[in-house]
Motif scaffolding. Sequence first.
Motif, PDB file in Angstrom:
ATOM      1  N   CYS A 184       1.332  -0.946  -0.114  1.00 40.23           N
ATOM      2  CA  CYS A 184      -0.105  -0.011   0.214  1.00 40.23           C
ATOM      3  C   CYS A 184       0.954   1.055   0.102  1.00 40.23           C
ATOM      4  O   CYS A 184       0.870   2.406  -0.342  1.00 40.23           O
ATOM      5  CB  CYS A 184      -1.553  -0.238   0.987  1.00 40.23           C
ATOM      6  SG  CYS A 184      -3.046  -1.115   1.040  1.00 40.23           S
ATOM      7  N   GLN A 185       1.888   1.193   0.434  1.00 34.79           N
ATOM      8  CA  GLN A 185       2.476   2.386   1.278  1.00 34.79           C
ATOM      9  C   GLN A 185       2.938   2.600  -0.568  1.00 34.79           C
ATOM     10  O   GLN A 185       2.923   4.155  -1.228  1.00 34.79           O
ATOM     11  CB  GLN A 185       3.978   2.580   1.379  1.00 34.79           C
ATOM     12  CG  GLN A 185       5.171   1.759   1.452  1.00 34.79           C
ATOM     13  CD  GLN A 185       6.286   1.242   2.346  1.00 34.79           C
ATOM     14  OE1 GLN A 185       6.373   2.282   3.707  1.00 34.79           O
ATOM     15  NE2 GLN A 185       7.308   0.639   2.448  1.00 34.79           N
ATOM     16  N   ALA A 186       3.813   2.065  -1.432  1.00 36.06           N
ATOM     17  CA  ALA A 186       4.332   1.564  -2.551  1.00 36.06           C
ATOM     18  C   ALA A 186       3.554   2.175  -3.559  1.00 36.06           C
ATOM     19  O   ALA A 186       3.008   3.254  -4.129  1.00 36.06           O
ATOM     20  CB  ALA A 186       4.845   0.915  -3.333  1.00 36.06           C
ATOM     21  N   GLU A 187       1.693   1.942  -3.434  1.00 36.19           N
ATOM     22  CA  GLU A 187       0.981   1.560  -4.625  1.00 36.19           C
ATOM     23  C   GLU A 187       0.154   3.504  -4.594  1.00 36.19           C
ATOM     24  O   GLU A 187      -0.332   3.525  -5.343  1.00 36.19           O
ATOM     25  CB  GLU A 187      -0.541   0.582  -4.125  1.00 36.19           C
ATOM     26  CG  GLU A 187      -1.762   0.598  -5.310  1.00 36.19           C
ATOM     27  CD  GLU A 187      -1.207   1.078  -6.625  1.00 36.19           C
ATOM     28  OE1 GLU A 187      -0.010  -0.318  -6.731  1.00 36.19           O
ATOM     29  OE2 GLU A 187      -1.618   1.100  -7.851  1.00 36.19           O
ATOM     30  N   PRO A 239      11.890  -2.364   0.480  1.00 43.77           N
ATOM     31  CA  PRO A 239      11.476  -2.765   0.299  1.00 43.77           C
ATOM     32  C   PRO A 239      11.024  -1.798  -0.795  1.00 43.77           C
ATOM     33  O   PRO A 239      10.544  -1.498  -2.211  1.00 43.77           O
ATOM     34  CB  PRO A 239      10.207  -3.410   0.272  1.00 43.77           C
ATOM     35  CG  PRO A 239      10.410  -3.034   1.561  1.00 43.77           C
ATOM     36  CD  PRO A 239      11.963  -2.681   2.026  1.00 43.77           C
ATOM     37  N   LEU A 240      10.474  -0.520  -0.338  1.00 42.66           N
ATOM     38  CA  LEU A 240      10.190   1.084  -1.059  1.00 42.66           C
ATOM     39  C   LEU A 240      11.214   0.769  -2.401  1.00 42.66           C
ATOM     40  O   LEU A 240      11.319   2.093  -2.734  1.00 42.66           O
ATOM     41  CB  LEU A 240      10.091   1.854   0.137  1.00 42.66           C
ATOM     42  CG  LEU A 240       9.591   3.584  -0.555  1.00 42.66           C
ATOM     43  CD1 LEU A 240       7.602   2.529  -1.115  1.00 42.66           C
ATOM     44  CD2 LEU A 240       8.982   4.293   0.727  1.00 42.66           C
ATOM     45  N   LEU A 241      12.783   0.794  -1.697  1.00 42.84           N
ATOM     46  CA  LEU A 241      13.494   1.552  -2.249  1.00 42.84           C
ATOM     47  C   LEU A 241      14.314   0.669  -3.735  1.00 42.84           C
ATOM     48  O   LEU A 241      15.188   1.092  -3.768  1.00 42.84           O
ATOM     49  CB  LEU A 241      15.012   1.921  -1.042  1.00 42.84           C
ATOM     50  CG  LEU A 241      14.779   2.890  -0.289  1.00 42.84           C
ATOM     51  CD1 LEU A 241      16.041   3.143   0.806  1.00 42.84           C
ATOM     52  CD2 LEU A 241      14.903   4.153  -1.070  1.00 42.84           C
ATOM     53  N   GLY A 242      13.225  -1.020  -3.242  1.00 45.85           N
ATOM     54  CA  GLY A 242      13.572  -1.647  -4.974  1.00 45.85           C
ATOM     55  C   GLY A 242      15.268  -2.958  -4.366  1.00 45.85           C
ATOM     56  O   GLY A 242      15.570  -3.640  -4.878  1.00 45.85           O
ATOM     57  N   MET A 243      14.864  -2.389  -3.005  1.00 46.91           N
ATOM     58  CA  MET A 243      16.084  -3.586  -2.389  1.00 46.91           C
ATOM     59  C   MET A 243      15.189  -4.968  -1.324  1.00 46.91           C
ATOM     60  O   MET A 243      16.303  -5.328  -1.174  1.00 46.91           O
ATOM     61  CB  MET A 243      16.922  -2.911  -1.034  1.00 46.91           C
ATOM     62  CG  MET A 243      17.589  -1.793  -1.585  1.00 46.91           C
ATOM     63  SD  MET A 243      17.975  -1.025   0.552  1.00 46.91           S
ATOM     64  CE  MET A 243      19.377  -1.135   0.694  1.00 46.91           C
ATOM     65  N   LEU A 254       6.254  -3.741  -4.624  1.00 45.49           N
ATOM     66  CA  LEU A 254       6.923  -3.282  -3.892  1.00 45.49           C
ATOM     67  C   LEU A 254       7.808  -1.804  -3.963  1.00 45.49           C
ATOM     68  O   LEU A 254       7.769  -0.938  -2.618  1.00 45.49           O
ATOM     69  CB  LEU A 254       7.166  -3.923  -2.511  1.00 45.49           C
ATOM     70  CG  LEU A 254       6.788  -5.579  -2.148  1.00 45.49           C
ATOM     71  CD1 LEU A 254       7.837  -6.409  -1.528  1.00 45.49           C
ATOM     72  CD2 LEU A 254       6.001  -4.958  -0.825  1.00 45.49           C
ATOM     73  N   ALA A 255       8.111  -1.538  -5.081  1.00 41.13           N
ATOM     74  CA  ALA A 255       9.175  -0.431  -5.077  1.00 41.13           C
ATOM     75  C   ALA A 255       8.258   0.713  -5.431  1.00 41.13           C
ATOM     76  O   ALA A 255       7.145   0.818  -6.239  1.00 41.13           O
ATOM     77  CB  ALA A 255      10.318  -0.594  -5.871  1.00 41.13           C
ATOM     78  N   PHE A 256       8.896   2.017  -5.113  1.00 44.37           N
ATOM     79  CA  PHE A 256       8.363   3.157  -5.131  1.00 44.37           C
ATOM     80  C   PHE A 256       9.514   3.937  -5.235  1.00 44.37           C
ATOM     81  O   PHE A 256      10.431   4.718  -4.544  1.00 44.37           O
ATOM     82  CB  PHE A 256       6.802   3.667  -4.869  1.00 44.37           C
ATOM     83  CG  PHE A 256       6.239   4.753  -5.914  1.00 44.37           C
ATOM     84  CD1 PHE A 256       6.195   4.851  -6.978  1.00 44.37           C
ATOM     85  CD2 PHE A 256       6.455   6.217  -5.123  1.00 44.37           C
ATOM     86  CE1 PHE A 256       5.691   6.054  -7.537  1.00 44.37           C
ATOM     87  CE2 PHE A 256       5.664   7.305  -5.965  1.00 44.37           C
ATOM     88  CZ  PHE A 256       5.957   7.323  -6.629  1.00 44.37           C
ATOM     89  N   ASP A 257       9.088   5.078  -6.000  1.00 49.29           N
ATOM     90  CA  ASP A 257      10.885   6.301  -6.008  1.00 49.29           C
ATOM     91  C   ASP A 257       9.919   6.994  -5.465  1.00 49.29           C
ATOM     92  O   ASP A 257       9.754   8.240  -5.977  1.00 49.29           O
ATOM     93  CB  ASP A 257      11.492   6.565  -7.319  1.00 49.29           C
ATOM     94  CG  ASP A 257      12.427   7.672  -7.419  1.00 49.29           C
ATOM     95  OD1 ASP A 257      13.075   7.752  -5.988  1.00 49.29           O
ATOM     96  OD2 ASP A 257      12.655   7.822  -8.270  1.00 49.29           O
ATOM     97  N   MET A 258      10.109   7.478  -4.203  1.00 47.01           N
ATOM     98  CA  MET A 258       9.242   9.013  -3.323  1.00 47.01           C
ATOM     99  C   MET A 258       9.978   9.608  -3.096  1.00 47.01           C
ATOM    100  O   MET A 258      11.651   9.978  -3.316  1.00 47.01           O
ATOM    101  CB  MET A 258       9.808   8.488  -2.008  1.00 47.01           C
ATOM    102  CG  MET A 258       8.179   7.590  -0.926  1.00 47.01           C
ATOM    103  SD  MET A 258       6.727   7.832  -1.486  1.00 47.01           S
ATOM    104  CE  MET A 258       5.751   6.125  -1.280  1.00 47.01           C
TER     105      MET A 258
END
Length: 452
Positions: free
Chosen positions: A202-205, A255-259, A284-288
């Motif tokens: 959800c945080q990435a979406e 996971p957000l940072l793509g790791m 899971l990844a998103f570039d905030m």
Amino acid sequence: MQLKRAAFGHDFHWGVSTAAYQIEGAHDADGKGSSIWDEFTQKKKKILNGHHGETACDFYYRYPQDIRLMNQLNIPNYRFSIAWSRIFPDGTGTVNQPGVDFYNRLIDECMANKIQPWVTLYHWDLPAALERKGGWTNREIINWFSSYVEYCVKQFGDRVQRWMILNEPIVFTGAGYFLGVHAPGKKGLTNFLSSAHHAALCQAEGGRIVKSLSPESKVGTTFSYSHIEPLREIEKDRAAVKKTDALLNRLFIEPLLGMGYPLKDLKILQGLERFYKDGDTAKLAFDMDFIGLQNYTRELVRHAPFMPFIKAKIIKAGKRNVERTQMDWEVHPPAIYHALMRWSQYKNLKEIIITENGAAFEDRYEEGEVNDQKRMIYIKDHIAQVLLAKQDGAPVNGYFVWTLMDNFEWAEGYYPKFGLVHVNFKTQERIVKASGKWYAAFLEKKALTDIP
Ligand code: BGC
């Protein structure tokens, strides 16, 4: 040392943070639905002294005065959260217009007072109707949450330039779905791992939705981070630090940072894979645009062979003969420096905002004044550490005090006092504490004399 606002640069964002359930009250006003916190606080022995947030700081009705007070205190940015169940009483489906109107008025009031609204979309108060369908443990939450986020961005995005998707996912999944000490009071590994995976998705979406609907705005999300050190300089304690750090500090940001999740450093997390569906790793990844860092203390950890899953134990400040707050958290300003420097090592992390930092101390109200020297020194010392980290290259660009005024502190009820402003909960009178006056003077760009 003299601490000057100017040393941080003109575009550094200063502010205060709050959260809906902790201050708004009006728990069933104007069509609002129940949230898991409305229900959890009704249960026996869950909250210290049986406290609840039914009235809290009565902010729902008193926001114009409180926003004006912020303006008088020279506070240029205000981080608050939206109560999902005011907008969608059942979590999804029919919109409750009076709830929407409230946040429109609140945002307008901020703008009229030259205060930038920074909006957190989820600060722990899930609509109770959704919890009855499994809440964060049900993968459907991704659809429920997406519709809610989409609605908010369409409604408020003309004025809101800064969005935060979730507040501290490790706390609401850990305390709420593993330990059962926060709402909704669920326990166990399966509940924890499923809710954690869905929160991470959800945080990435949420980030993707905000950015697609409002490309000009800046989107972020917030994480708690405690600098962790071994109790003793021995291998076993260092191993305990690694595991605790994976769980408390790395589980959601990496996971957000793509790791991916830090599975190697804490085996039990491999259970997350049970909840994976095809394509999840990428989702899971998103570039905030920015990440909110929330730091209060450091933790000391030792090897504990009988602790299930993690084999590590946090040694509370009360057992260590160190200065501590009402939360039994050690006062240790360098922790925020270490947190910032550690995050600086992550690639792709563009901007860090300290979205929460502050301290609960017992206040003494005497002759109309609250002379809270300890809180003032705590805040000043932490701001000084933030400056050091900035000078050492950390991409930190904002600092928000937790919190504007004394409020409902979750499982601890109204006992811990975190505010820059004292609240008399019988009369709802507000009194600016010495720390609030100090912050106001600091923000006024005046050079400050040292705190005695
Ligand atoms: C939360 C706040 C809370 C504060 C102090 C953070 O974990 O975001 O809601 O009041 O810490 O405990």
